[in-house]
Design a protein around this motif. Structure first.
Motif, PDB file in Angstrom:
ATOM      1  N   UNK A 456       1.098  -1.173  -0.053  1.00 13.25           N
ATOM      2  CA  UNK A 456       0.421  -0.187   0.092  1.00 13.25           C
ATOM      3  C   UNK A 456       0.868   0.735   0.201  1.00 13.25           C
ATOM      4  N   UNK A 457       0.623   2.228  -1.242  1.00  6.66           N
ATOM      5  CA  UNK A 457       1.351   3.173  -1.102  1.00  6.66           C
ATOM      6  C   UNK A 457       0.463   4.455  -1.474  1.00  6.66           C
ATOM      7  N   UNK A 458       0.741   6.046  -0.466  1.00  8.54           N
ATOM      8  CA  UNK A 458       0.017   6.867  -0.292  1.00  8.54           C
ATOM      9  C   UNK A 458       0.943   8.228  -0.381  1.00  8.54           C
ATOM     10  N   UNK A 459       0.427   8.725  -2.267  1.00  8.00           N
ATOM     11  CA  UNK A 459       1.754   9.508  -2.169  1.00  8.00           C
ATOM     12  C   UNK A 459       0.739  10.866  -2.659  1.00  8.00           C
ATOM     13  N   UNK A 460       1.148  11.953  -1.812  1.00 15.37           N
ATOM     14  CA  UNK A 460       1.199  13.641  -2.371  1.00 15.37           C
ATOM     15  C   UNK A 460       2.126  14.642  -1.819  1.00 15.37           C
ATOM     16  N   UNK A 461       2.563  15.333  -2.950  1.00 14.70           N
ATOM     17  CA  UNK A 461       3.749  15.485  -3.132  1.00 14.70           C
ATOM     18  C   UNK A 461       3.583  17.128  -2.823  1.00 14.70           C
ATOM     19  N   UNK A 462       2.170  17.364  -3.660  1.00 19.17           N
ATOM     20  CA  UNK A 462       2.083  19.150  -3.283  1.00 19.17           C
ATOM     21  C   UNK A 462       0.878  19.409  -2.318  1.00 19.17           C
ATOM     22  N   UNK A 464      -2.015  19.598  -2.794  1.00 19.86           N
ATOM     23  CA  UNK A 464      -2.903  19.719  -2.977  1.00 19.86           C
ATOM     24  C   UNK A 464      -3.876  18.215  -3.354  1.00 19.86           C
ATOM     25  N   UNK A 465      -5.577  18.137  -2.526  1.00 21.93           N
ATOM     26  CA  UNK A 465      -6.076  17.117  -2.537  1.00 21.93           C
ATOM     27  C   UNK A 465      -6.011  16.154  -3.813  1.00 21.93           C
ATOM     28  N   UNK A 466      -6.292  17.438  -5.355  1.00 19.37           N
ATOM     29  CA  UNK A 466      -6.378  16.281  -6.472  1.00 19.37           C
ATOM     30  C   UNK A 466      -5.075  14.827  -6.442  1.00 19.37           C
ATOM     31  N   UNK A 467      -4.141  15.595  -5.989  1.00 23.02           N
ATOM     32  CA  UNK A 467      -2.940  15.187  -6.110  1.00 23.02           C
ATOM     33  C   UNK A 467      -2.495  13.650  -5.412  1.00 23.02           C
ATOM     34  N   UNK A 468      -3.450  13.174  -4.519  1.00 25.12           N
ATOM     35  CA  UNK A 468      -3.159  12.154  -3.946  1.00 25.12           C
ATOM     36  C   UNK A 468      -3.180  10.935  -4.933  1.00 25.12           C
ATOM     37  N   UNK A 469      -1.959  10.038  -4.298  1.00 20.73           N
ATOM     38  CA  UNK A 469      -2.551   9.208  -4.797  1.00 20.73           C
ATOM     39  C   UNK A 469      -2.571   7.313  -4.064  1.00 20.73           C
ATOM     40  N   UNK A 470      -3.594   7.154  -4.501  1.00 23.07           N
ATOM     41  CA  UNK A 470      -3.123   5.974  -3.364  1.00 23.07           C
ATOM     42  C   UNK A 470      -3.573   4.239  -4.596  1.00 23.07           C
ATOM     43  N   UNK A 471      -2.260   3.736  -4.255  1.00 21.81           N
ATOM     44  CA  UNK A 471      -2.159   2.280  -4.447  1.00 21.81           C
ATOM     45  C   UNK A 471      -2.708   1.098  -3.392  1.00 21.81           C
ATOM     46  N   UNK A 472      -3.262   0.702  -3.887  1.00 23.43           N
ATOM     47  CA  UNK A 472      -3.197  -1.418  -3.405  1.00 23.43           C
ATOM     48  C   UNK A 472      -2.331  -2.270  -3.765  1.00 23.43           C
ATOM     49  N   UNK A 473      -0.974  -2.312  -4.081  1.00 26.60           N
ATOM     50  CA  UNK A 473      -0.846  -4.102  -5.323  1.00 26.60           C
ATOM     51  C   UNK A 473      -0.023  -4.787  -4.695  1.00 26.60           C
ATOM     52  N   UNK A 474      -0.305  -5.633  -5.273  1.00 29.65           N
ATOM     53  CA  UNK A 474       0.187  -7.256  -5.282  1.00 29.65           C
ATOM     54  C   UNK A 474      -0.721  -7.755  -4.331  1.00 29.65           C
ATOM     55  N   UNK A 475      -2.494  -7.599  -3.907  1.00 34.82           N
ATOM     56  CA  UNK A 475      -3.053  -8.323  -2.390  1.00 34.82           C
ATOM     57  C   UNK A 475      -2.969 -10.145  -3.139  1.00 34.82           C
TER      58      UNK A 475
END
Length: 992
Positions: A456-462, A464-475
């Protein structure tokens, strides 16, 4: 709080009104007096039976004991579905001499055994315990006029269950197995109150989060009471949550409705072990053998005013230094535990709460966990924090007892967040969670969950709420050879884009044995393959063609039972296929409670309903059933038990709300429906659900030997005043069966009770539904025609009274066949329009009204040959009619007025009339009543229209004021921006 105290005191006082009759011990009379005092003082439903009232001198000697068993208090209006108090055993001790003298009878003691109390405050601030009736505006009641006095010096609660829920904060408390004793001389204004309280499971909730959950509570308290000032001061006291002991100092002052608090609290023990007892899962039977070290410091304050609009300020400090713990049966210890944190709120505004976690560290065996956080405010929230952990799950079980569970796998957490969180902002976040080679095995199920992996990765570099990336991979995971795998990607918060793919089988029986669900039973298998990709903006705009969504779900033997659904639901088989726009439900069969169901149909706009606000779920369904028991779903809101098991609460407690945002067409075909005391056969028809309104279309069924066809609406857009319309077409129904089965018939047509025969009718009703799901009779209106198929009129008191006045014995046993009677209902009053019937050589015209209070007002015109009238009456009628010479073949009209009630009618002779005026008097009686009721109805409509108009004006004014304030705010902001811009330009000039 003062209202709570006064209201509870008033409620207790009125319950012993029957004590005045103690010398003769007439229980029925006692209940009559109690009912009278309750009706006068309490705005709630108080239910108990006369046989459950007991008076004794032995159990409470030297006081006189008054006991009431199975006492239930149910709220009204907004609380009609809430049971305020369920008291299996309620006991009061009365000062014996005060009862004998009859002067100022004193309540000396109160005992509640196994009480269940549910105290609730709505968002509006209205409380369900505020049940005493309002004091007149001119002042408080004259207490010198009452024979009852609060002289309580002892009270007790045995094994109680108490729920408190305040939606204004929102805050809640649940206490199970409560035992409480208290003493104090309430005849004095200044005294000490001493109490002892225990609860085996105490839970405290704020805003949906349990801050204290299922802890053992124990409290000993001595409080100085000053009832003149309504000031309460903590003296000697000690409270314990599990092993954590603390005390309070300070006072609580209630000068009016406000509560002024000035309190401090602190831990009484500096041993780290005491606070460790509050950690979930730690306080077990072996906790006393846990080895600990380290020191604890804990203190805090509450200071300020508490009322409907404000909270007091508060704060706490917690410091743990160089602590450790080790269970005797486990190989490793948790060491290097250091915590330094504080919570502070100066003004009571929750949004102004500041939290500082300056240090949080512990080593779980060889696995370190570190965290820091600074939170300034809650809305908006300024956050600066981090969390790092690198944990071998197998190591946790060597430190912390995870009963009946085997864990393996590596869990890595590295999260950092800094910035502002609000509706449009979020902190700069970088968080990673990685679980590899996970393994979970429960002692309650032989097979483990294996190969459990998730990244699980959560990334926001700015920020801004619209620049939020949430990834659930390899589950992925494996349970007894059945795989479940998937991935989810979401970008943005407000209008997120999404891409998800899930495939596999979930065996709910196995999963819930590994991870039990409290208060819920879930079993069955769900197999599916689901893919979806798109964005929320297209869903909200209804552009489903831009969404890629498809899949199939198969359900087998799904069983679900919960506290909210005690009847249970079972889906034997169901298959659902779906695409962007709709779901096709095929061959769903199962049970709702004990009722079998078979359902097919389609559901559309499911994406808009699930993910957007205020979008309807649309569908067309066909429901088939062999037997549907509606009574099974009419349960008491407090106990969850079917109403039929509780005779004192037979009626449904509260309005059944039609769901919002549902647009459904339901075609029903049910062979048997059980509802209340009715057995409905071969029910077929259509139900439309939309805009919180249910609409019946040609719903046909057979019951009580008659055939019914109904259409109508049930509108719950206002839960306080739900409306209904009802078109009813009945063929060949027995009068007596209609009377027994339908409350409305009992109220407005009580004569049906004594009529032998059948009728048909086509009648249209409209009105308001009460909180007991019965029509409010005063709002009922309608009109139609009643066809008397055949009715034998005998042993009817009204007819017997007419016969006694006129001496016409032949009318005592009338047979009416194939007669159409027009009728109208206005404001709950039945108005029967004039109709003609024949009895031998006599002709009768009848018309009039029945009102809600049971009074009748009818006119009866008898057109009879003068030869049938006795000589004395004949001469009198001839005089009325102006006929000096008459023959036996002449006819004369007797006008009769019928008043009183159906059980006690009053019949009087209104005079004779010429032959042509037979119906005039009857018509005038009916017209007068119609005019009166129409005037009342018009006045009601005017009041309702004025109310709506005033509400619209109020809302308009509020909107205008809000717009004005917003414009003023923007104007000031614009001026400030211009000023700042001018300053910047001046600075630039001087720099140059």
């Amino acid at each position: 709080m003062k209202k709570v105290f006064i209201g509870f005191a008033v409620f207790l006082v009125i319950l012993i009104a029957a004590a005045a009759l103690v010398p003769v011990l007439f229980k029925d009379k006692i209940k009559e007096l109690v009912d009278k005092e309750i009706a006068k003082n309490v705005d709630a439903k108080v239910l108990y039976a006369a046989n459950d009232v007991d008076v004794s001198i032995f159990s409470t000697f030297p006081n006189l004991g008054l006991g009431i068993d199975n006492l239930t208090v149910i709220g009204v209006d907004s609380f009609q579905r809430d049971t305020l108090a369920s008291l299996p055993k309620f006991r009061m001790g009365l000062d014996l001499m005060s009862v004998i003298s009859g002067d100022k009878m004193k309540i000396k003691s109160i005992t509640l055994t196994e009480p269940r109390l549910k105290l609730k405050v709505l968002k509006s601030g209205k409380a369900n315990w505020d049940i005493y009736k309002a004091i007149p505006e001119e002042g408080a009641p004259d207490t010198t006029q009452t024979n009852f006095k609060m002289g309580i010096n002892k009270w007790e609660i045995k094994n109680g269950h108490i729920v408190y829920e305040d939606l204004t904060i929102p805050f809640g408390v649940l206490a199970k197995n409560v035992n409480h004793t208290g003493s104090g001389d309430f005849e004095q204004n200044v005294f000490d109150m001493v109490s002892h309280t225990t609860s085996d499971a105490f839970t405290m909730t704020y805003d949906g989060i349990n801050y204290i959950e299922n802890k053992r509570l124990e409290g000993d308290m001595t409080m100085a009471m000053d009832l003149d000032k309504f000031q309460f001061t903590f003296k000697d006291n000690k409270f314990k949550l599990n092993d954590f002991a603390f005390d309070f100092a300070g006072s609580i002052l209630m000068p009016a409705e406000d509560i002024d608090m000035d309190l401090t609290f602190k831990a009484l023990d500096t041993d780290f072990k005491t606070i460790l007892s509050l950690v979930p899962g730690m306080y077990t039977e072996s906790f006393k053998d846990v080895k600990t070290d380290g020191k604890l410091a804990f203190d805090g304050y509450v200071k300020g005013r508490f009322n409907e609009t404000s909270l007091p300020g508060f704060g706490t400090n917690l410091k743990v230094t160089n602590a450790m713990f080790k269970y005797p049966d486990l190989p490793q210890a948790a060491t290097n535990i250091n915590v330094d944190m504080s919570v502070d709120n100066k003004d009571g505004n929750i949004d102004h709460t500041n939290v500082e976690v300056r240090q949080f560290h512990l080593d779980l065996g060889k696995n370190p966990v570190d965290a820091k956080a600074i939170i300034n405010g809650l809305n908006p929230m300024k956050l600066d924090g981090n969390l790092k952990a690198n944990i071998d799950l197998n190591e946790i079980t060597k430190v912390f007892p995870v009963e009946g569970m085997t864990l393996r796998g590596l869990l890595k957490v590295d999260a950092n967040a800094k910035g502002t969180y609000s509706e449009k902002q979020m902190p700069v976040v970088k968080a990673n969670l990685n679980l590899t080679n996970g393994y979970v095995k429960s002692k309650d199920f032989p097979a483990p969950i294996e190969n459990l992996n998730a990244l699980v990765n959560v990334l926001n570099a700015t920020g801004n709420t619209e620049d939020t990336d949430i990834r659930i991979e390899n589950f992925r995971m494996m349970l007894e050879g059945e795989p479940l795998a998937g991935r989810v990607y979401v970008k943005g918060i407000d209008k997120p884009a999404f891409d998800a793919d899930v495939n596999g089988t979930i065996d709910l029986t196995k999963i819930t044995k590994i991870f039990p669900l409290e208060g819920m039973k879930l079993a069955g298998r769900i197999q599916g393959a689901i893919k979806t990709k798109g964005n929320m903006a297209d869903i909200e705009a209804g552009k489903y063609a831009n969404i890629t969504s498809s899949g199939t779900v198969n359900v087998n033997n799904l069983n679900f039972v919960s506290q909210d659904l005690p009847q249970g639901m079972k889906i034997t088989n169901a298959k659902a296929t779906f695409n962007n726009e709709k779901i096709n439900l095929q061959n769903m069969s199962g049970y709702l409670g004990k009722s079998d169901i078979q359902v097919d149909g389609t559901i559309s706009n499911y994406m808009g309903y699930l993910f957007a606000e205020n979008q309807p779920l649309r569908g067309t369904m066909s429901l088939n059933s062999n037997r549907f028991d509606v009574n099974e779903w009419m349960v008491d809101n407090y106990t969850g038990q079917p109403v039929a098991q509780q005779p004192q609460t037979q009626q449904a407690q509260g309005v059944v709300e039609v769901p919002a945002n549902i647009d459904f067409t339901l075609n029903a075909n049910v062979k048997q429906v059980l509802y209340d005391n009715l057995d409905l056969q071969n029910m077929k028809g259509t139900v439309l659900i939309k805009d919180k309104t249910a609409k019946l279309q040609n719903l046909a069924f057979n019951t009580l030997g008659g055939a019914f066809v109904t259409s109508g609406t049930y509108n719950t857009q206002s839960l306080q005043h739900p409306k209904f319309t009802f078109d009813l077409d009945i063929k060949n129904l027995e009068f007596k069966e209609a009377f027994k089965a339908f409350n409305t018939v009992q109220k407005i047509a009580p004569i049906a009770k004594v009529l032998d025969g059948k009728f048909s009718t086509n009648f249209a009703f409209a009105g308001e539904m009460g909180q007991d799901m019965m029509p409010v009779m005063g709002t009922l209106s309608g009109k139609g025609v009643i066809e008397v198929v055949k009715a034998a009129v005998k042993n009817v008191k009204v007819v017997q009274s007419i016969s006694n006045v006129t001496q016409f014995k032949e009318i005592e046993n009338l047979i009416i066949e194939h007669k159409d009677i027009a009728a109208e209902i206005l404001n709950g009053n039945l108005v029967v329009k004039p109709f003609d019937i024949t009895a031998g050589k006599m002709k009768m015209t009848v018309g009039g009204t029945n009102n809600l209070s049971g009074l009748i007002d009818y006119g009866v015109a008898l057109d009879v040959p003068t030869g049938q009238v006795g000589a004395a009456l004949n001469n009198k009628l001839a005089s009325f009619a102006g006929m000096k010479d008459y023959k036996a073949s002449d006819r004369v009209t007797l006008n009769l007025k019928v008043g009183g009630t159906a059980e006690d009618p009053k019949v009087s002779l209104a005079g004779g009339a010429a032959k042509g005026a037979a119906k005039e008097m009857v018509t005038n009686v009916v017209k007068a009543r119609l005019d009166v009721e129409k005037d009342k109805l018009a006045e009601k409509r005017k009041v309702a229209e004025d109310s709506v108009r005033n509400e619209l004006n109020r809302r308009k004014q509020e909107a205008e004021e809000k717009a004005r304030l917003e414009m003023e705010k923007k104007r000031k902001e614009a001026e400030q921006q211009l000023q700042n811009k001018a300053k910047d330009q001046l600075k630039g000039i001087f720099k140059k």
